[in-house]
Design a protein around this motif. Sequence first.
Motif, PDB file in Angstrom:
ATOM      1  N   LYS A 172       0.846  -1.190   0.000  1.00  0.00           N
ATOM      2  CA  LYS A 172       0.000   0.000   0.000  1.00  0.00           C
ATOM      3  C   LYS A 172       0.887   1.249   0.000  1.00  0.00           C
ATOM      4  CE  LYS A 172      -3.913  -2.258   0.412  1.00  0.00           C
ATOM      5  NZ  LYS A 172      -4.921  -2.250  -0.683  1.00  0.00           N
ATOM      6  N   LEU A 173       0.252   2.403  -0.244  1.00  0.00           N
ATOM      7  CA  LEU A 173       0.986   3.652  -0.286  1.00  0.00           C
ATOM      8  C   LEU A 173       0.395   4.679   0.675  1.00  0.00           C
ATOM      9  CD1 LEU A 173       1.511   4.056  -4.149  1.00  0.00           C
ATOM     10  CD2 LEU A 173       3.148   3.187  -2.462  1.00  0.00           C
ATOM     11  N   TRP A 174       1.284   5.353   1.395  1.00  0.00           N
ATOM     12  CA  TRP A 174       0.924   6.516   2.194  1.00  0.00           C
ATOM     13  C   TRP A 174       1.481   7.734   1.469  1.00  0.00           C
ATOM     14  CZ3 TRP A 174       1.406   5.787   8.199  1.00  0.00           C
ATOM     15  CH2 TRP A 174       0.698   4.641   8.578  1.00  0.00           C
ATOM     16  N   LEU A 175       0.700   8.763   1.356  1.00  0.00           N
ATOM     17  CA  LEU A 175       1.032   9.920   0.540  1.00  0.00           C
ATOM     18  C   LEU A 175       1.210  11.153   1.419  1.00  0.00           C
ATOM     19  CD1 LEU A 175      -1.841   9.259  -2.000  1.00  0.00           C
ATOM     20  CD2 LEU A 175       0.523   8.436  -2.186  1.00  0.00           C
ATOM     21  N   MET A 176       2.371  11.784   1.353  1.00  0.00           N
ATOM     22  CA  MET A 176       2.614  12.956   2.178  1.00  0.00           C
ATOM     23  C   MET A 176       2.221  14.232   1.446  1.00  0.00           C
ATOM     24  SD  MET A 176       5.866  12.271   4.609  1.00  0.00           S
ATOM     25  CE  MET A 176       5.189  13.555   5.673  1.00  0.00           C
ATOM     26  N   ALA A 177       1.360  15.009   2.085  1.00  0.00           N
ATOM     27  CA  ALA A 177       0.948  16.318   1.579  1.00  0.00           C
ATOM     28  C   ALA A 177       1.726  17.362   2.351  1.00  0.00           C
ATOM     29  CB  ALA A 177      -0.558  16.507   1.764  1.00  0.00           C
ATOM     30  N   GLU A 178       2.737  17.931   1.727  1.00  0.00           N
ATOM     31  CA  GLU A 178       3.608  18.869   2.450  1.00  0.00           C
ATOM     32  C   GLU A 178       4.116  20.008   1.583  1.00  0.00           C
ATOM     33  OE1 GLU A 178       6.905  16.692   4.096  1.00  0.00           O
ATOM     34  OE2 GLU A 178       6.858  15.208   2.496  1.00  0.00           O
ATOM     35  N   THR A 179       3.492  20.208   0.421  1.00  0.00           N
ATOM     36  CA  THR A 179       3.830  21.350  -0.429  1.00  0.00           C
ATOM     37  C   THR A 179       2.542  21.966  -0.964  1.00  0.00           C
ATOM     38  OG1 THR A 179       3.925  20.129  -2.522  1.00  0.00           O
ATOM     39  CG2 THR A 179       5.936  20.161  -1.183  1.00  0.00           C
ATOM     40  N   PRO A 180       2.563  23.247  -1.332  1.00  0.00           N
ATOM     41  CA  PRO A 180       1.355  23.863  -1.899  1.00  0.00           C
ATOM     42  C   PRO A 180       0.823  23.114  -3.119  1.00  0.00           C
ATOM     43  CG  PRO A 180       2.926  25.558  -1.287  1.00  0.00           C
ATOM     44  CD  PRO A 180       3.635  24.252  -1.112  1.00  0.00           C
ATOM     45  N   ARG A 181       1.705  22.718  -4.032  1.00  0.00           N
ATOM     46  CA  ARG A 181       1.241  22.001  -5.222  1.00  0.00           C
ATOM     47  C   ARG A 181       0.634  20.647  -4.849  1.00  0.00           C
ATOM     48  NH1 ARG A 181       2.068  23.234 -10.266  1.00  0.00           N
ATOM     49  NH2 ARG A 181       3.780  24.646  -9.729  1.00  0.00           N
ATOM     50  N   GLY A 182       1.237  19.989  -3.872  1.00  0.00           N
ATOM     51  CA  GLY A 182       0.692  18.708  -3.434  1.00  0.00           C
ATOM     52  C   GLY A 182      -0.708  18.856  -2.865  1.00  0.00           C
ATOM     53  N   VAL A 183      -0.929  19.916  -2.076  1.00  0.00           N
ATOM     54  CA  VAL A 183      -2.260  20.168  -1.510  1.00  0.00           C
ATOM     55  C   VAL A 183      -3.259  20.496  -2.619  1.00  0.00           C
ATOM     56  CG1 VAL A 183      -3.621  21.700  -0.042  1.00  0.00           C
ATOM     57  CG2 VAL A 183      -1.385  20.877   0.742  1.00  0.00           C
ATOM     58  N   LEU A 184      -2.861  21.340  -3.567  1.00  0.00           N
ATOM     59  CA  LEU A 184      -3.774  21.722  -4.649  1.00  0.00           C
ATOM     60  C   LEU A 184      -4.148  20.534  -5.537  1.00  0.00           C
ATOM     61  CD1 LEU A 184      -2.219  25.156  -5.699  1.00  0.00           C
ATOM     62  CD2 LEU A 184      -4.388  24.777  -4.503  1.00  0.00           C
ATOM     63  N   ASN A 185      -3.261  19.537  -5.623  1.00  0.00           N
ATOM     64  CA  ASN A 185      -3.520  18.370  -6.480  1.00  0.00           C
ATOM     65  C   ASN A 185      -3.955  17.136  -5.698  1.00  0.00           C
ATOM     66  OD1 ASN A 185      -2.786  19.803  -8.780  1.00  0.00           O
ATOM     67  ND2 ASN A 185      -0.648  19.154  -8.679  1.00  0.00           N
ATOM     68  N   ILE A 186      -4.297  17.304  -4.422  1.00  0.00           N
ATOM     69  CA  ILE A 186      -4.491  16.140  -3.559  1.00  0.00           C
ATOM     70  C   ILE A 186      -5.647  15.246  -3.995  1.00  0.00           C
ATOM     71  CG2 ILE A 186      -5.974  17.301  -1.858  1.00  0.00           C
ATOM     72  CD1 ILE A 186      -3.089  14.794  -1.135  1.00  0.00           C
ATOM     73  N   ASP A 187      -6.701  15.787  -4.558  1.00  0.00           N
ATOM     74  CA  ASP A 187      -7.819  14.946  -5.014  1.00  0.00           C
ATOM     75  C   ASP A 187      -7.359  14.013  -6.131  1.00  0.00           C
ATOM     76  OD1 ASP A 187     -10.664  14.179  -5.160  1.00  0.00           O
ATOM     77  OD2 ASP A 187     -10.597  15.172  -7.108  1.00  0.00           O
ATOM     78  N   GLU A 188      -6.649  14.551  -7.093  1.00  0.00           N
ATOM     79  CA  GLU A 188      -6.119  13.762  -8.201  1.00  0.00           C
ATOM     80  C   GLU A 188      -5.106  12.731  -7.701  1.00  0.00           C
ATOM     81  OE1 GLU A 188      -2.726  14.729 -11.438  1.00  0.00           O
ATOM     82  OE2 GLU A 188      -4.463  16.072 -11.516  1.00  0.00           O
TER      83      GLU A 188
END
Length: 286
Positions: A118-134
């Motif tokens: 499985k994968l855990w995904l780190m949200a820690e940058t503005p671009r990552g947050v803006l693209n988090i749904d995708e």
Amino acid sequence: MTLRPRRSVLYMPGSNARALEKARSLNADSLVLDLEDAVAPDQKAAAREQVLAAVNKGGYGDRELVVRVNGFDTPWGRDDIVAFANAPIAALCLPKVESAGEVNAVVQLLKQEGSNLKLWLMAETPRGVLNIDEICGADKRNEVIVMGTSDLAKELRVPHTPDRLGMQVSLQICMLAARAHGLDILDGVYLDIKDEAGYAAACEQGVVLGFDGKTLIHPSQIEPANRAFAPSAETVDRARRIIEAWEAAKAEKKAVAVVDGKLVEVLHFEEAKRHLAIHEAIQSRV
């Protein structure tokens, strides 16, 4: 309903052999054995081998084991993924994910290695947050979003304040994505390990915001997180009474029930089942 408690998720530096050994006796729900931020560049390869030897040796009991690899575009990322593709761990944690394409690249490599991790995904940058749904929808292996609030605060140029006002929008965007895709989501770390009152307040805030648990940087933070993110005795008792009342109402072909003078509908019944399932999963670890 079977759920995995992730109240306390402790980062452990992969370059520290004593920490890897100590982790076998800690009461954390999950352990993230870290090859990224906690390891200096000249120690990356040695840390990889040390963590691999530790997980193959075992002794971690029912603790969920996750390895945070280096970014796919770094000199170490690909080798990290290949090394742990078929190791006895639950998941890989991917740092600073900013696109679905990054997830897909890791998935393709895992498929080549015959891995079902499985994968855990780190949200820690503005671009990552803006693209988090995708990002969350990129693959069915995705299981958990991890908020990297230290890096995020730096990138957003906001201070670490108790109310985390500068990060609230980012936290809620990621929360929405997690729930939309049926993923768990973990709150970021609390950096001042001596500030017990501040840490307790941060845990409570995380509960109010809807997080499933908290990432930690020190063993002393485990028990407060375990308490904060577990259903309270009152919550468990009420959940049982809601389930009992709802099932009785259903048997009488009624669409609603009443518990403690409050209306109970199917949404409350489903919520009660989840609280009880988490409670039972926690009790099974004791």
